[in-house]
Enzyme design. Structure first.
Site, PDB file in Angstrom:
ATOM      1  N   THR B  60      14.021   0.499   9.041  1.00  0.00           N
ATOM      2  CA  THR B  60      14.730  -0.169   7.947  1.00  0.00           C
ATOM      3  C   THR B  60      15.972   0.788   7.772  1.00  0.00           C
ATOM      4  O   THR B  60      17.336   0.069   7.623  1.00  0.00           O
ATOM      5  CB  THR B  60      13.863   0.040   6.608  1.00  0.00           C
ATOM      6  OG1 THR B  60      12.559  -0.565   7.122  1.00  0.00           O
ATOM      7  CG2 THR B  60      14.572  -0.508   5.578  1.00  0.00           C
ATOM      8  N   LYS B  88      16.108  19.545  -7.484  1.00  0.00           N
ATOM      9  CA  LYS B  88      16.189  20.251  -8.828  1.00  0.00           C
ATOM     10  C   LYS B  88      15.763  19.790  -9.998  1.00  0.00           C
ATOM     11  O   LYS B  88      15.949  20.004 -11.133  1.00  0.00           O
ATOM     12  CB  LYS B  88      17.647  20.430  -8.855  1.00  0.00           C
ATOM     13  CG  LYS B  88      18.502  20.882  -7.842  1.00  0.00           C
ATOM     14  CD  LYS B  88      19.845  21.073  -8.237  1.00  0.00           C
ATOM     15  CE  LYS B  88      20.762  21.346  -7.012  1.00  0.00           C
ATOM     16  NZ  LYS B  88      22.152  21.096  -7.101  1.00  0.00           N
ATOM     17  N   ARG B 109      15.221   3.335  -1.073  1.00  0.00           N
ATOM     18  CA  ARG B 109      13.830   3.564  -0.691  1.00  0.00           C
ATOM     19  C   ARG B 109      12.989   4.684  -1.611  1.00  0.00           C
ATOM     20  O   ARG B 109      13.719   5.879  -1.469  1.00  0.00           O
ATOM     21  CB  ARG B 109      13.452   3.698   0.889  1.00  0.00           C
ATOM     22  CG  ARG B 109      12.086   4.034   0.931  1.00  0.00           C
ATOM     23  CD  ARG B 109      11.504   3.869   2.387  1.00  0.00           C
ATOM     24  NE  ARG B 109      11.458   2.566   2.891  1.00  0.00           N
ATOM     25  CZ  ARG B 109      10.902   2.492   4.093  1.00  0.00           C
ATOM     26  NH1 ARG B 109      10.395   3.100   4.869  1.00  0.00           N
ATOM     27  NH2 ARG B 109      10.799   1.034   4.277  1.00  0.00           N
ATOM     28  N   HIS B 137       9.051  -4.732  -0.296  1.00  0.00           N
ATOM     29  CA  HIS B 137       9.910  -4.559   0.619  1.00  0.00           C
ATOM     30  C   HIS B 137      10.493  -6.040   1.069  1.00  0.00           C
ATOM     31  O   HIS B 137      10.220  -6.473   2.204  1.00  0.00           O
ATOM     32  CB  HIS B 137       8.947  -3.917   1.664  1.00  0.00           C
ATOM     33  CG  HIS B 137      10.052  -3.301   2.734  1.00  0.00           C
ATOM     34  ND1 HIS B 137      11.263  -3.227   2.714  1.00  0.00           N
ATOM     35  CD2 HIS B 137       9.551  -2.658   4.081  1.00  0.00           C
ATOM     36  CE1 HIS B 137      11.939  -2.528   3.915  1.00  0.00           C
ATOM     37  NE2 HIS B 137      10.882  -2.194   4.729  1.00  0.00           N
TER      38      HIS B 137
END
Lengths: 155, 316
Positions: B60, B88, B109, B137
């Site tokens: 992909t 973080k 994604r 998807h």
């Protein structure tokens, strides 16, 4: 012997406010919680497991000094799709509406899909509602998973 | 006539198969066909695309990168979240707000279902969902659909045999949804416990789509125009379970003796052992062409997303 016709209220009448009637048994408490009135000073009279001609047993809620807007009442339809909303003024019913299931509902339930993004970000849950025979199906607008109402827990 | 394409995707998001209807899918197939035969070298000229992959991907991500470059665009981004501020503790919401101010579109994604929809609510530029957890998807489904069309020259009247993990496989769920717009019938063959979810069965019934459930793979093969194989994730089963449950659902060359001559085998890849290597060199194998089509499908989608009126040629 003369018969005397008397009207006996199962729950004390209110002068001004809203009566939510024909609530399925067991849903009354959920509605109270959703209304967030339990913590307020609003005077509320409730009846659980009351006899009903239509439903055999029903719950009923009377809220003093507050008139529900139609949109506000429809939010409760998820718990009691066939309930009626009676607006009371001077002990008389001024308006009677049947609840209507809204198209969507926000911030009421957590998505049961633990991998849904709503559990990780500071966002309000939102479900699209669809009445399926006797059940209400809710589809999370984020993860697109579909659930029956009894699978959802209130936030 | 392809030049009449209705571009409803311009400046929109590509989040889920549910946003497409039959006409849009047919237009898309024509656009992919055009990309494959002609290309469009300047369609993304001057555009910068953010490629935000917070989960591993091979086909992909690379096919998107190549698609952008073949259209004359530039790509920035990351292929895992190790070096991003999410380490973080930065929220996806903040990240999407910032990145969308830098680029013309974002390919996302993310391991969480619904992440692409959330991004679309915050981004000022189009979001392309390149996989959100086990949910959607859509670009994979578009390339699957195109590969079926390309190999059969139609999407109507076909029998689609879906094999493998039909419970958790998002590609097969989305493909069933997309093919429901066409006159197809399905055959499902899956190990116990990995069968198609009930809600999808209900959807098929609701849409009056014919389907059969077979327990024996080889018996279903002679009817199929397309065999859509999926990977059964070994991590869901222990070794003994895997051997016992999965072995009957592995496709072997010997099983294809009675297959139709037009039959093609598709697989979203990566495969493990669900398609025997000996099948690769038969005319039935179409999974590598399918992977190549991913690049053309993404070229077409990116072009439609960022060009209100692309100068499509005419195909007859």
């Amino acid at each position: 012997m003369n018969s005397i016709k008397t009207t006996v209220h199962q729950v004390e009448a209110i002068c001004h406010g809203t009566v939510i009637d024909h609530i399925p048994v067991g849903q009354g408490l959920k509605i109270l919680k959703n209304l967030q009135l339990l913590e307020s000073k609003t005077r509320i009279t409730v009846g659980f497991n009351l006899p009903s001609k239509i439903m055999q047993l029903k719950d009923l809620i009377k809220i003093e000094s507050r008139l529900f807007a139609k949109k506000e009442a429809d939010k409760l339809a998820i718990f009691a799709p066939n309930a009626t909303i009676n607006l009371i003024q001077h002990y008389k019913i001024m308006q009677k509406d049947k609840m209507k299931l809204p198209d969507s509902i926000e911030g009421l339930f957590a998505c049961p899909n633990l991998n849904c993004i709503t559990h990780d970000e500071a966002i309000v849950s939102k479900f699209k509602l669809l009445q399926q025979k006797e059940n209400t199906a809710l589809t999370c607008i984020y993860c697109e998973r579909r659930f029956l109402q009894n699978m959802l827990k209130m936030i | 006539m392809f030049s009449n394409i209705q571009n409803q995707l311009f400046n929109n998001h590509i989040l889920s198969l549910s946003q497409f209807d039959r006409m849009m899918l047919e237009d898309l197939i024509q656009a992919i066909l055009y990309m494959k035969t002609h290309g469009m070298p300047n369609a993304l000229s001057g555009k910068v695309i953010g490629s935000c992959f917070m989960e591993p991907s091979t086909r992909t991500r690379l096919s998107f990168d190549v698609a952008i470059k073949r259209l004359g665009g530039h790509v920035i981004g990351f292929d895992n979240n190790e070096n991003t501020s999410s380490r973080k503790g930065e929220s996806l919401s903040d990240m999407m707000c910032v990145i969308s101010s830098y680029v013309d579109a974002i390919i996302l994604r993310h391991p969480k279902e619904g992440s692409a929809y959330l991004a679309s609510q915050l981004s000022s530029v189009p979001i392309i969902n390149a996989g959100d957890g086990s949910n959607q998807h859509p670009t994979q489904t578009v390339l699957d659909l195109f590969s079926i069309y390309e190999s059969q020259n139609t999407l109507d009247g076909l029998t689609i045999l879906c094999v493998g993990d039909l419970k958790y496989g998002r590609t097969v769920h989305s493909l069933i949804h997309a093919l429901s717009y066409f006159k197809v019938q399905f055959i499902f063959v899956a190990p116990e416990g990995l069968q198609l979810p009930q809600y999808l069965i209900e959807d098929l019934d609701h849409n009056h789509i014919a389907y059969e459930v077979y327990s024996h793979l080889e018996k279903a093969i002679p009817q199929a125009d397309i065999i859509y194989m999926t990977r059964i994730q070994q991590e869901r089963l222990d070794d003994t379970e895997y051997q016992y449950l999965v072995t009957p659902y592995l496709l072997k060359k010997a099983m294809l003796k009675k297959a139709k001559s037009n039959m093609k085998i598709l697989h979203p890849l990566p495969r493990l052992n669900e398609i025997e290597l000996a099948i690769d060199h038969t005319p039935f194998a179409y999974y590598f062409q399918q992977a190549t089509n991913g690049m053309y499908a993404r070229m077409a989608l990116l072009t439609l997303l960022l060009n209100k009126q692309a100068h499509w040629g005419t195909l007859t």
